[in-house]
Scaffold this motif. Structure first.
Motif, mmCIF file in Angstrom:
data_model
loop_
_atom_site.group_PDB
_atom_site.id
_atom_site.type_symbol
_atom_site.label_atom_id
_atom_site.label_comp_id
_atom_site.label_asym_id
_atom_site.label_seq_id
_atom_site.Cartn_x
_atom_site.Cartn_y
_atom_site.Cartn_z
ATOM 1 N N ASP A 113 1.040 -1.058 0.032
ATOM 2 C CA ASP A 113 -0.077 0.059 0.017
ATOM 3 C C ASP A 113 0.993 1.237 -0.064
ATOM 4 O O ASP A 113 2.046 1.297 0.809
ATOM 5 N N THR A 114 0.494 2.289 -0.671
ATOM 6 C CA THR A 114 1.147 3.578 -0.869
ATOM 7 C C THR A 114 1.052 4.303 0.482
ATOM 8 O O THR A 114 2.173 4.923 0.818
ATOM 9 N N GLY A 115 0.040 4.361 1.115
ATOM 10 C CA GLY A 115 0.027 5.198 2.364
ATOM 11 C C GLY A 115 -0.439 4.378 3.368
ATOM 12 O O GLY A 115 -1.020 3.351 3.442
ATOM 13 N N ALA A 116 0.319 4.998 4.571
ATOM 14 C CA ALA A 116 0.084 4.125 5.972
ATOM 15 C C ALA A 116 -1.425 4.431 6.375
ATOM 16 O O ALA A 116 -2.090 3.693 7.194
ATOM 17 N N THR A 117 -1.975 5.439 5.949
ATOM 18 C CA THR A 117 -3.347 5.645 6.342
ATOM 19 C C THR A 117 -4.536 4.802 5.938
ATOM 20 O O THR A 117 -5.671 4.722 6.266
ATOM 21 N N GLU A 118 -4.311 4.134 4.977
ATOM 22 C CA GLU A 118 -5.113 3.227 4.180
ATOM 23 C C GLU A 118 -5.448 2.190 5.010
ATOM 24 O O GLU A 118 -6.350 1.426 4.966
ATOM 25 N N MET A 119 -4.384 1.650 5.876
ATOM 26 C CA MET A 119 -4.432 0.484 6.696
ATOM 27 C C MET A 119 -5.060 0.980 8.359
ATOM 28 O O MET A 119 -5.204 0.030 8.806
ATOM 29 N N GLY A 120 -5.465 2.207 8.279
ATOM 30 C CA GLY A 120 -6.145 2.579 9.396
ATOM 31 C C GLY A 120 -4.852 3.148 10.520
ATOM 32 O O GLY A 120 -5.280 3.463 11.807
ATOM 33 N N HIS A 121 -3.824 3.410 9.964
ATOM 34 C CA HIS A 121 -2.511 3.858 10.824
ATOM 35 C C HIS A 121 -2.626 5.446 10.439
ATOM 36 O O HIS A 121 -2.403 5.910 9.515
ATOM 37 N N ALA A 122 -2.239 6.080 11.735
ATOM 38 C CA ALA A 122 -2.062 7.636 11.405
ATOM 39 C C ALA A 122 -0.610 7.877 11.260
ATOM 40 O O ALA A 122 0.194 7.234 11.855
ATOM 41 N N VAL A 123 -0.253 8.851 10.724
ATOM 42 C CA VAL A 123 1.205 9.055 10.121
ATOM 43 C C VAL A 123 1.294 10.149 11.151
ATOM 44 O O VAL A 123 0.717 11.237 11.258
ATOM 45 N N LEU A 124 2.470 9.927 12.114
ATOM 46 C CA LEU A 124 3.031 11.082 12.797
ATOM 47 C C LEU A 124 4.045 11.842 12.485
ATOM 48 O O LEU A 124 5.045 11.246 12.039
ATOM 49 N N ALA A 125 4.157 13.327 12.979
ATOM 50 C CA ALA A 125 5.322 13.899 12.448
ATOM 51 C C ALA A 125 6.482 13.597 13.551
ATOM 52 O O ALA A 125 6.054 13.235 14.673
ATOM 53 N N ALA A 126 7.770 13.889 13.433
ATOM 54 C CA ALA A 126 8.662 13.497 14.326
ATOM 55 C C ALA A 126 8.435 14.557 15.586
ATOM 56 O O ALA A 126 8.674 14.302 16.651
ATOM 57 N N LYS A 127 8.047 15.825 15.321
ATOM 58 C CA LYS A 127 7.803 16.652 16.453
ATOM 59 C C LYS A 127 6.760 16.225 17.271
ATOM 60 O O LYS A 127 6.955 16.191 18.724
ATOM 61 N N GLN A 128 5.964 15.448 16.800
ATOM 62 C CA GLN A 128 4.627 14.919 17.711
ATOM 63 C C GLN A 128 5.206 13.762 18.475
ATOM 64 O O GLN A 128 4.826 13.310 19.518
ATOM 65 N N VAL A 129 5.999 12.968 17.783
ATOM 66 C CA VAL A 129 6.866 11.715 18.504
ATOM 67 C C VAL A 129 7.505 12.288 19.636
ATOM 68 O O VAL A 129 7.348 11.784 21.014
ATOM 69 N N GLY A 130 8.365 13.410 19.431
ATOM 70 C CA GLY A 130 9.195 13.983 20.662
ATOM 71 C C GLY A 130 8.136 14.487 21.627
ATOM 72 O O GLY A 130 8.493 14.370 22.796
ATOM 73 N N ILE A 131 7.314 14.949 21.437
ATOM 74 C CA ILE A 131 6.481 15.780 22.316
ATOM 75 C C ILE A 131 5.703 14.638 23.209
ATOM 76 O O ILE A 131 5.599 14.666 24.320
ATOM 77 N N ASP A 132 5.174 13.485 22.476
ATOM 78 C CA ASP A 132 4.709 12.440 23.049
ATOM 79 C C ASP A 132 5.594 11.698 24.308
ATOM 80 O O ASP A 132 5.490 11.370 25.274
ATOM 81 N N LEU A 133 6.980 11.476 23.768
ATOM 82 C CA LEU A 133 7.838 10.942 24.584
ATOM 83 C C LEU A 133 8.178 11.632 25.703
ATOM 84 O O LEU A 133 8.485 11.141 26.788
ATOM 85 N N PHE A 134 8.408 12.870 25.577
ATOM 86 C CA PHE A 134 9.034 13.842 26.672
ATOM 87 C C PHE A 134 7.622 14.420 27.313
ATOM 88 O O PHE A 134 7.775 15.284 27.858
ATOM 89 N N GLY A 135 6.437 14.156 27.142
ATOM 90 C CA GLY A 135 5.467 14.495 27.717
ATOM 91 C C GLY A 135 4.574 13.448 28.455
ATOM 92 O O GLY A 135 4.950 13.236 29.778
ATOM 93 N N PRO A 136 3.581 12.767 27.990
ATOM 94 C CA PRO A 136 2.828 12.015 28.926
ATOM 95 C C PRO A 136 3.715 10.553 29.118
ATOM 96 O O PRO A 136 3.276 9.856 29.890
ATOM 97 N N TYR A 137 4.470 10.428 28.117
ATOM 98 C CA TYR A 137 5.186 9.008 28.293
ATOM 99 C C TYR A 137 6.554 9.086 28.871
ATOM 100 O O TYR A 137 7.616 8.449 28.774
ATOM 101 N N VAL A 138 7.083 10.282 29.482
ATOM 102 C CA VAL A 138 8.436 10.458 30.229
ATOM 103 C C VAL A 138 8.449 9.528 31.057
ATOM 104 O O VAL A 138 10.198 8.979 31.115
ATOM 105 N N LEU A 139 7.675 9.084 32.010
ATOM 106 C CA LEU A 139 7.950 8.070 32.819
ATOM 107 C C LEU A 139 8.168 6.571 32.273
ATOM 108 O O LEU A 139 9.311 5.983 32.610
ATOM 109 N N ALA A 140 7.644 6.326 31.073
ATOM 110 C CA ALA A 140 8.099 4.831 30.358
ATOM 111 C C ALA A 140 9.441 4.893 29.955
ATOM 112 O O ALA A 140 10.220 3.978 29.813
#
Length: 161
Positions: A113-140
């Motif tokens: 498949d050409t796009g990840a959204t066709e399989m029901g997955h959302a495409v995340l930007a690198a900025k959003q991954v960083g915000i999540d890792l050092f935001g709500p998932y900083v404990l993990a």
């Protein structure tokens, strides 16, 4: 650009397979570093220059140096190499291969498949991954780093004579 991507992808897959099948730990680490560097080239070829730099600096640089020091600290000898030869018999690959087969099927479906959204997955930007890792998932993230440190200290105490 796509030639560089596919060439580095082939090098990455082959060097990872060679790293998995090496009996000598040092040789496996060297092939794994090659795999990480070729992964950095993949990141660079798709436009993720910062991720490519982090791949080289953090993984191929710092973490692999730590692995080399751990391998030197454990001082694995001839007995360990003989045990690795027993573990790397073809019959020992049946279980992991059966577990990896669904992952391979999923990977083929995603690449088909050409796009990840066709399989029901959302495409995340690198900025959003960083915000999540050092935001709500900083404990993990911090627990994972503590687990790695505990493993290193435990390996030291187990290997010490």
């Amino acid at each position: 650009m796509s030639t560089l991507f596919y060439l580095s992808a082939i090098v990455s897959v082959l060097s990872t397979l060679i790293a998995i099948t090496r009996i000598n730990v040092t040789h496996a680490l060297l092939y794994f570093i090659l795999s990480l560097i070729s992964l950095a080239v993949i990141f660079y070829s798709v436009g993720a220059h910062f991720a490519a730099a982090l791949e080289v600096i953090v993984y191929a640089g710092a973490i692999m140096v730590m692995y080399v020091f751990v391998a030197m600290m454990l001082n694995l000898g001839k007995a360990t190499e003989d045990q690795e030869r027993v573990w790397l018999k073809p019959s020992m690959w049946i279980g992991p291969s059966l577990m990896a087969a669904p992952l391979l099927v999923e990977l083929i479906l995603v690449l088909k498949d050409t796009g990840a959204t066709e399989m029901g997955h959302a495409v995340l930007a690198a900025k959003q991954v960083g915000i999540d890792l050092f935001g709500p998932y900083v404990l993990a993230v911090e627990l994972a780093s503590m687990l790695l440190l505990a493993g290193l200290v435990g390996a030291y105490h187990l290997a010490r004579k």
